[in-house]
Write an enzyme that holds these catalytic residues in place. Structure first.
Site, PDB file in Angstrom:
ATOM      1  N   HIS A 172       2.458   1.167  28.374  1.00 21.95           N
ATOM      2  CA  HIS A 172       3.129   2.108  27.474  1.00 21.95           C
ATOM      3  C   HIS A 172       2.525   3.511  27.556  1.00 21.95           C
ATOM      4  O   HIS A 172       1.305   3.675  27.517  1.00 21.95           O
ATOM      5  CB  HIS A 172       3.089   1.601  26.037  1.00 21.95           C
ATOM      6  CG  HIS A 172       4.156   2.206  25.193  1.00 21.95           C
ATOM      7  ND1 HIS A 172       4.028   3.449  24.613  1.00 21.95           N
ATOM      8  CD2 HIS A 172       5.396   1.766  24.865  1.00 21.95           C
ATOM      9  CE1 HIS A 172       5.124   3.739  23.948  1.00 21.95           C
ATOM     10  NE2 HIS A 172       5.979   2.728  24.083  1.00 21.95           N
ATOM     11  N   PRO A 173       3.390   4.549  27.652  1.00 20.76           N
ATOM     12  CA  PRO A 173       2.909   5.909  27.919  1.00 20.76           C
ATOM     13  C   PRO A 173       2.678   6.776  26.687  1.00 20.76           C
ATOM     14  O   PRO A 173       2.467   7.977  26.823  1.00 20.76           O
ATOM     15  CB  PRO A 173       4.064   6.493  28.749  1.00 20.76           C
ATOM     16  CG  PRO A 173       5.286   5.858  28.150  1.00 20.76           C
ATOM     17  CD  PRO A 173       4.868   4.444  27.776  1.00 20.76           C
ATOM     18  N   CYS A 174       2.684   6.201  25.489  1.00 23.52           N
ATOM     19  CA  CYS A 174       2.684   7.042  24.287  1.00 23.52           C
ATOM     20  C   CYS A 174       1.444   7.927  24.164  1.00 23.52           C
ATOM     21  O   CYS A 174       1.509   9.014  23.597  1.00 23.52           O
ATOM     22  CB  CYS A 174       2.873   6.191  23.033  1.00 23.52           C
ATOM     23  SG  CYS A 174       1.600   4.956  22.768  1.00 23.52           S
ATOM     24  N   GLU A 175       0.297   7.478  24.678  1.00 20.97           N
ATOM     25  CA  GLU A 175      -0.933   8.265  24.556  1.00 20.97           C
ATOM     26  C   GLU A 175      -1.328   8.956  25.854  1.00 20.97           C
ATOM     27  O   GLU A 175      -2.387   9.582  25.930  1.00 20.97           O
ATOM     28  CB  GLU A 175      -2.082   7.364  24.094  1.00 20.97           C
ATOM     29  CG  GLU A 175      -1.933   6.826  22.682  1.00 20.97           C
ATOM     30  CD  GLU A 175      -1.909   7.936  21.642  1.00 20.97           C
ATOM     31  OE1 GLU A 175      -2.602   8.956  21.855  1.00 20.97           O
ATOM     32  OE2 GLU A 175      -1.195   7.794  20.636  1.00 20.97           O
ATOM     33  N   THR A 176      -0.484   8.848  26.873  1.00 21.10           N
ATOM     34  CA  THR A 176      -0.851   9.396  28.183  1.00 21.10           C
ATOM     35  C   THR A 176      -1.060  10.900  28.145  1.00 21.10           C
ATOM     36  O   THR A 176      -2.015  11.428  28.736  1.00 21.10           O
ATOM     37  CB  THR A 176       0.218   9.044  29.231  1.00 21.10           C
ATOM     38  OG1 THR A 176       0.326   7.631  29.340  1.00 21.10           O
ATOM     39  CG2 THR A 176      -0.143   9.622  30.590  1.00 21.10           C
TER      40      THR A 176
END
Length: 230
Positions: A172-176
């Site tokens: 999941h990319p939410c904090e990338t």
């Protein structure tokens, strides 16, 4: 943030450099031309991995709870992962085929998050049948880090592949974006000859992959990191 053009340019450049160092299992760029004439693509590779049977019984009961957590300390992950856990194992011996699995990795640009996103699947090398989630999870270095509570990370969820349409798993990319801002600013201190924009453009994708890769059995060639001062 990373633009789609920067993603494509960096991906093609990274593929070329990587494959010049290690060409046994290369990365490749898959170009997609849409009906609206918008051109996009993604880069992809495979890894052959020896099945880890040691943790199957211990991990199965805890997998659902583990995957509900999120990541905070990415640098600790980079420092604590053992390179031996990401060794690529290939075998031409038919007797060993049942002990080898194939990981398929696709890296795709997300318009929503404006960051790269990693998608993965696992298959049996014996008959190409898809692996269960438990089989995939138990053979990722990520599962050991989670079990030992060494850090928290952006966890894997099942999704539909945004280009191919088949079921797969997404890191999941939410904090990338927040992660990469911190990493690139830190690395900038060692590259005083580059202004911020140039460094961001040239090294974003490789810096991201140097953090994400070891979590999922993608070992980054040392020469690639060294040559780019990562």
């Amino acid at each position: 943030m990373l633009t789609s053009k920067d993603f494509r340019d960096q991906a093609i450049n990274l593929i070329k450099k990587w494959n010049n160092i290690i060409d046994e299992i290369p990365w490749q760029w898959n170009q997609i031309n849409e009906l609206n004439n918008e051109s996009k693509g993604y880069f992809t590779t495979k890894r052959y991995h020896k099945i880890n049977n040691n943790n199957n019984n211990n991990n199965n009961n805890n997998i659902e709870n583990k995957n509900n957590n999120n990541i905070e300390n990415f640098e600790e992950i980079k420092e604590t992962i053992d390179d031996s856990s990401t060794t690529i194992i290939k075998s031409n011996n038919n007797n060993n085929e049942n002990n080898i699995i194939i990981f398929q990795f696709d890296i795709i640009y997300s318009k929503s998050y404006q960051v790269p996103v990693l998608y993965l699947n696992g298959f049996s090398s014996f008959d190409s049948s898809p692996l269960s989630w438990n089989e995939i999870w138990n053979n990722l270095p990520l599962s050991n880090l989670d079990k030992n509570q060494q850090s928290t990370i952006p966890y894997i969820t099942q999704v539909e592949h945004p280009i191919l349409g088949n079921p797969c798993y997404q890191l999941h990319p939410c904090e990338t974006d927040n992660l990469m801002k911190l990493i690139l600013l830190k690395e900038k201190d060692y590259n005083d000859n580059n202004d911020k924009k140039e460094y961001f453009k040239d090294y974003y994708l490789l810096s991201w992959l140097s953090i994400i890769g070891p979590m999922v059995n993608i070992k980054i060639p040392f020469d690639l990191l060294k040559n780019n001062n990562i």
